[in-house]
Structures are given as structure tokens and as C-alpha cells.
Design a protein around this motif. Structure first.
Motif, mmCIF file in Angstrom:
data_model
loop_
_atom_site.group_PDB
_atom_site.id
_atom_site.type_symbol
_atom_site.label_atom_id
_atom_site.label_comp_id
_atom_site.label_asym_id
_atom_site.label_seq_id
_atom_site.Cartn_x
_atom_site.Cartn_y
_atom_site.Cartn_z
ATOM 1 N N TYR A 90 0.854 -1.215 -0.007
ATOM 2 C CA TYR A 90 -0.019 0.191 0.095
ATOM 3 C C TYR A 90 0.917 1.248 0.011
ATOM 4 C CZ TYR A 90 -2.869 3.511 2.014
ATOM 5 O OH TYR A 90 -3.377 4.853 2.265
ATOM 6 N N LEU A 91 1.954 1.198 0.920
ATOM 7 C CA LEU A 91 2.788 2.450 0.573
ATOM 8 C C LEU A 91 3.720 2.334 -0.503
ATOM 9 C CD1 LEU A 91 4.041 2.380 4.708
ATOM 10 C CD2 LEU A 91 2.168 3.623 3.387
ATOM 11 N N ARG A 95 3.105 6.192 -2.325
ATOM 12 C CA ARG A 95 4.302 6.697 -2.759
ATOM 13 C C ARG A 95 4.190 7.291 -4.132
ATOM 14 N NH1 ARG A 95 7.116 3.496 1.585
ATOM 15 N NH2 ARG A 95 7.159 5.004 3.293
ATOM 16 N N SER A 101 7.064 12.365 -2.976
ATOM 17 C CA SER A 101 7.314 11.224 -1.783
ATOM 18 C C SER A 101 8.628 10.867 -1.295
ATOM 19 C CB SER A 101 6.570 9.982 -2.267
ATOM 20 O OG SER A 101 7.146 9.353 -3.486
ATOM 21 N N CYS A 410 -7.802 3.522 2.551
ATOM 22 C CA CYS A 410 -6.586 3.019 2.915
ATOM 23 C C CYS A 410 -6.874 1.535 3.116
ATOM 24 C CB CYS A 410 -6.160 3.536 4.381
ATOM 25 S SG CYS A 410 -4.828 2.722 5.242
ATOM 26 N N GLU A 412 -4.864 -2.092 3.060
ATOM 27 C CA GLU A 412 -3.789 -3.157 3.178
ATOM 28 C C GLU A 412 -3.693 -4.502 4.052
ATOM 29 O OE1 GLU A 412 -1.207 -4.034 1.886
ATOM 30 O OE2 GLU A 412 0.439 -2.792 2.131
ATOM 31 N N VAL A 471 0.668 8.253 4.746
ATOM 32 C CA VAL A 471 1.752 7.295 4.776
ATOM 33 C C VAL A 471 1.915 7.055 6.470
ATOM 34 C CG1 VAL A 471 4.153 6.810 4.805
ATOM 35 C CG2 VAL A 471 2.786 7.961 2.679
ATOM 36 N N TRP A 474 -0.902 4.553 7.872
ATOM 37 C CA TRP A 474 -0.743 2.968 7.858
ATOM 38 C C TRP A 474 0.532 2.616 8.763
ATOM 39 C CZ3 TRP A 474 -3.275 -1.081 8.099
ATOM 40 C CH2 TRP A 474 -2.627 -2.235 7.881
ATOM 41 N N GLN A 475 1.589 3.566 8.795
ATOM 42 C CA GLN A 475 2.642 3.245 9.503
ATOM 43 C C GLN A 475 2.745 3.030 10.747
ATOM 44 O OE1 GLN A 475 5.252 6.270 8.132
ATOM 45 N NE2 GLN A 475 6.532 5.069 6.784
ATOM 46 N N ASP A 502 10.050 -3.577 6.510
ATOM 47 C CA ASP A 502 9.026 -3.433 7.272
ATOM 48 C C ASP A 502 9.003 -4.376 8.507
ATOM 49 O OD1 ASP A 502 8.325 -1.838 5.197
ATOM 50 O OD2 ASP A 502 6.083 -2.935 4.775
#
Length: 539
Positions: A90-91, A95, A101, A410, A412, A471, A474-475, A502
Motif C-alpha cells: 500500500y505504501l 508513494r 514522496s 487506505c 492493506e 503514509v 498506515w505506518q 518493514d
């Protein structure tokens, strides 16, 4: 290249993916009612909107790489570099939609033709201290192919798409040797000509490669029957900065630790896998799919556990929780859904969880015993229809994610696994952690891989995308979920998505400080200057 740049950067898996990803107005209205107001956004035109920095690859290094693979196979145009700048998380996709980004972009793309050229490319990169990111299908969702430089001044992506041959088939031993760049559908096509199948079909199937499967310890939808990918590997051939390394000479060995498992799951940090010898099986003459409804997640997990512990698992065994089942029924949207709900209510199934089973080949006795167990446990047979509907849409998730991103969602996934005694604890911890960061998201979960001692949990999360900090949104949620998984070692940080960038912060909690030192020692042995996949797996 086989995929257009726009589709590669958006995440759609084939040129047909855009149509497959379409969401109807009814589906969008239902989703908005469930998770909240959405703010649609248009996708960026990647080739015109994302700034790509000039290549920093030294001229002498480029010239030597061109001598090895040919000038046409060293690519440094912005378009080629951008296409292989990361994976499909997703990220990653987010980006790519944001021109500002700062997404890492490699300095060049190198396409070797065979294992010998891969080895020579590594020798050039060692001589010039250039980082190397091995690249197969680009399907990583944990940052495994992000073009990080680490302590290097430049980094190249080593794209293995030209290593696309079936090297050999041993029909007596049931072993096939495939080059690492062979994509899964091509592997099945080539093997089927010899009457064999690999039987490895993860959701990344359409694009993922044999080398990627081995490098990430992949698991497929039929792993209950065919095994995880590491169960299939009988040998590997790697290129390393210290020279070529071949492993695997017999079906079993007591000649010390099985060093194949330093290659399997090494994520390109300990060598570039160039060939994989795999166990293959005859193409099954029959396939049979069916679906059941079980009342409640706890009971459903209990039935799957009993199937696993009695040796009665179907080749495909997939249990959806109440929320995932509810979404499937909502999106079906026909009058039959209401009839089904009433029927299940009469049968005492108030909170249906969908159980899909797929039987390959001769499985009549096993299926008969499984049916007896399921009926005694209160499972209600539905029909083959829900199972066939899942089969038709099993590769749609990556495509549909593009449409959800366009709609302002969003979306993921994350996955883990644990022992049966901890399944309920892990399930609750992850959901609580995600809600703590996201409010009231839609969280769906299923068991897609079951074992005698435990099972995997695969979560899908949907919530309105933050317009201020998408960003970070979700992080923070992923961090909370990872901490919930790692705390007290209640589960593994990854069942089949691998470590990448990750999950690296949580690896030591799982393998211990000493385990990290063992991995670091192996890295120093094969890659003393640290050129291989900087920043991945080994910190």
C-alpha cells in the motif's frame, strides 16, 4: 517489457487489471456506510509527474556491466528505473501517486541472461562497491525490493526476467530445475507439457517468480496439499560476491545443518538465487471445490484444527471470519443472499464463517472422513458455488486495491501465524491494535494455511485514507499490529510475506540477539562488503 509502466506503477497486474478492479456505485455506497466518508483521488500519471534523480552509477561500472550483459541490457532511463523502484505494498503504491514522496529509485537496471552473467555482474559490483537489489516479479509488500543504497553511493536493480527457462525435468525423481526468473504461470505451462504441476498458487501468482518464491519462503493457497515452497525445494544455485554456491544433492541428508535454508528465505541478502530444483507432482486428474458455513470464528478454527490434526485437510482449506464472510455476502447482493441467511438461521448458524475446501486428485476417502467430522461439528454444507466464486476472484485483490485507492481508501494486508492454543489471543490482539490507531476500520481475517500445530491469520484492513498524513496513518497502524504480534512471541512477524524492510525491527524479538548475530555472520561470509540488497533482512 510485458507490463505497461502505468499498470506496473499503479499496481494492476495485467493490462486487463483496470477492468477487473472496477467498483460499482453500490459497492462504494456500502463501503462508505461501513467505514465512513471517502475522499476520492485521481492516480498520478507516473511517467510525467514523478521526478527521477539522475543516475549516480559511475561510468566505469556501467561500461563493465555492459560488457557482461550487453549495452542494451543496462538501463538507466528514468522510466526503466522507476518501473523497478519498489514492490506492491500500500505504501509503495501510495508513494508512486505522490510526486513529492522521495521514493528510492535505482541508478540502473541490469538484465543478465544466465546464471554465469549474474555471477559476473556481482563481481563488477563488488569491484566498484555498488549495491545490488535482486528483482523478480516485484510483488513484495514488505519493502523487500526497495532500491535502498545503504552505505553505497549507487545501487542497481538486478532484474532476472531473462532467466526464464525450464532447465530440466527428471520424471523418475519428480524433480524439475527452473531458472529464478520464471514466472509462476509460465512454470505451470512448461511443467504441464511434461505432465507435472508445482501446485504453488499464492495471490501473487500472476507475476511472482520461482526465485522470489524461494527467497521469501512463499506459501500458496494449496499449501495444505502441496506444501509451502520451502517444502518443494530440493536444491538451489546462487551467485554470491564470494563465488557461486550450489546446495542440495539428495532428498535427505545428515551432512550437517541443511544450508539450503540459508538460501531459502534469504531475500537476496545472502546471494542471488539463479536456479531452483523443485519437487513436482503429476497434474491431478480431478479437482473438486465446495463450501460450508460454520457458526462463529472459534468453532470454525476448532474444526480446521481437527481436520489438520487428523490428517484430513483439503488441498485448499480457507476459513473466513464473520466480518470477511459478511462482506462477501453483502457484495454478492442478490436475492439469494437473503435466502441463504434465513436458511442458515434455521440451521442454527447465527454468525456464519465461510469455509472453502478444494480437493485435488484422488481424495475420496479423506474427503468422506472430513465430511463426517464437519457435520458432527455443526458445519452446514452450502454448495460448490461460493467456492467457485472465490476461485474466480482469488487474484482480484491486488487489482481491486487500485480502485480502492482511487476511491480514497487506505487498504492493506498483514499476516502472521501461531499455535492453535494462541489463535484467539493473536486474533484479538491484532484487531485491538489496529482499532487503537484507526478508529473503526473494517478488519477482515481468514485462515488460509493450517498445520497440525497451528495456523496462519491473514488480515485485510480498510479505512478512509487520511488526507493529511496517509503514509503515517498506515505506518502507525502497522507498527501497533507488529508490536502486538511480537509481544511475548505470541506469533511470527511473517508467515509468508517475508521480512524486507518493514518487519526487520521485529526480527530479533523472534529469533533472539544470538540469532541475529548468526545471520550477520553468514552475511559477512558470503558478502563481506555488503553489496547484496542493502537494508533488508539483516540490519
Amino acid at each position: 517489457m510485458t507490463d505497461s509502466l502505468d499498470h506496473r506503477l499503479r499496481g494492476a497486474w495485467t493490462p486487463e487489471g483496470a477492468d477487473a478492479a472496477h467498483l460499482t456505485d453500490r459497492e462504494l455506497r456500502w463501503l462508505s456506510r461501513r467505514i465512513g466518508d471517502l475522499t476520492p483521488s485521481d492516480p498520478v500519471a507516473p511517467d510525467s509527474a514523478i521526478a527521477v534523480p539522475p543516475s549516480g552509477l559511475p561510468g566505469e561500472a556501467r561500461a563493465r556491466l555492459a560488457e557482461v550483459v550487453g549495452p542494451r541490457h543496462v538501463l538507466d532511463e528514468p522510466r526503466d528505473r522507476l518501473e523497478r523502484s519498489g514492490g506492491l505494498s500500500y505504501l509503495d503504491l501510495l508513494r508512486r501517486r505522490n510526486p513529492a514522496s522521495g521514493m528510492p529509485v535505482p541508478d540502473a537496471v541490469v538484465l543478465p541472461a544466465d546464471p554465469d552473467q549474474v555471477q559476473r555482474v556481482l563481481e563488477v559490483c563488488v569491484a566498484h562497491d555498488v549495491g545490488v537489489v535482486p528483482f523478480g516479479g516485484g510483488t513484495s509488500v514488505v519493502g523487500g525490493v526497495t532500491a535502498l543504497k545503504g552505505d553505497k553511493d549507487s545501487v542497481v536493480v538486478l532484474d532476472l526476467e531473462r532467466l526464464n527457462r525450464l532447465v530440466s525435468v527428471d520424471p523418475v525423481s519428480h524433480i524439475a530445475v527452473l531458472q529464478a526468473g520464471v514466472r509462476a504461470p509460465d512454470a505451470e505451462r512448461m511443467l504441464s507439457a511434461h505432465g507435472f504441476t508445482l501446485g504453488h498458487v499464492p495471490q501473487s501468482y500472476e507475476r511472482a517468480t520461482i526465485g522470489g518464491f524461494a527467497a521469501t519462503r512463499s506459501a500458496g493457497q494449496a499449501s495444505s496439499g502441496y506444501g509451502r515452497f520451502e517444502d518443494m525445494v530440493s536444491g538451489v544455485r546462487l551467485a554470491t560476491p564470494r563465488g557461486e554456491w550450489r546446495l542440495g544433492v539428495a532428498p535427505a541428508s545428515a551432512a550437517g545443518p541443511d544450508l539450503r535454508h540459508l538460501a531459502i528465505g534469504s531475500e537476496g541478502a545472502l546471494g542471488v538465487i539463479t536456479e531452483v530444483a523443485v519437487r513436482v507432482r503429476p497434474v491431478p486428474e480431478t479437482e473438486h471445490y465446495e463450501a460450508f458455513a460454520v457458526d462463529g470464528w472459534e468453532r470454525g478454527c476448532g474444526l480446521v484444527r481437527q481436520l489438520a490434526q487428523r490428517g484430513l485437510l483439503a488441498d485448499i482449506t480457507r476459513l473466513s471470519d464473520v466480518d470477511e464472510t459478511r462482506v462477501s455476502l453483502h457484495l454478492a447482493g442478490s436475492w439469494k443472499t437473503g435466502v441463504l441467511r434465513r436458511y442458515l438461521g434455521v440451521r442454527g448458524v447465527g454468525e456464519p464463517c465461510l469455509l472453502v475446501l478444494g480437493w485435488h486428485g484422488e481424495s475420496a476417502k479423506r474427503r468422506k472422513d472430513a465430511m463426517r467430522l464437519l457435520r458432527s461439528g455443526g458445519a452446514v454444507w452450502l454448495s460448490p458455488a461460493p467456492a467457485h466464486a472465490w476461485l474466480r476472484g482469488r487474484f482480484g485483490g491486488p487489482r481491486q486495491r487500485d480502485a480502492l485507492l482511487d476511491a480514497g481508501v487506505c487498504v492493506e494486508t498483514l499476516e502472521t501465524a501461531t499455535h492453535w492454543s494462541k489463535i484467539g489471543t493473536l486474533y484479538d490482539r491484532v484487531r485491538t491494535a489496529l482499532r487503537g490507531e484507526l478508529g473503526d476500520p473494517l478488519i477482515m481475517c481468514h485462515v488460509s494455511h493450517a498445520y497440525e500445530t497451528g495456523a496462519s491469520l491473514y488480515f485485510t484492513v480498510l479505512t478512509p485514507r487520511s488526507t493529511r498524513d496517509p503514509v503515517g496513518q498506515w505506518q502507525r497502524a502497522k507498527t501497533a499490529a507488529c508490536e502486538a504480534i511480537s509481544d511475548d512471541r505470541v506469533g511470527t512477524i511473517s508467515h509468508h510475506h517475508a521480512v524486507g524492510v518493514d518487519h526487520a525491527p521485529y526480527l530479533e524479538a523472534e529469533i533472539g540477539q544470538l540469532g541475529g548475530e548468526v545471520l550477520a555472520a553468514a552475511k559477512r561470509a558470503v558478502d563481506p562488503t555488503g553489496i547484496l540488497n542493502p537494508g533488508k533482512l539483516i540490519r
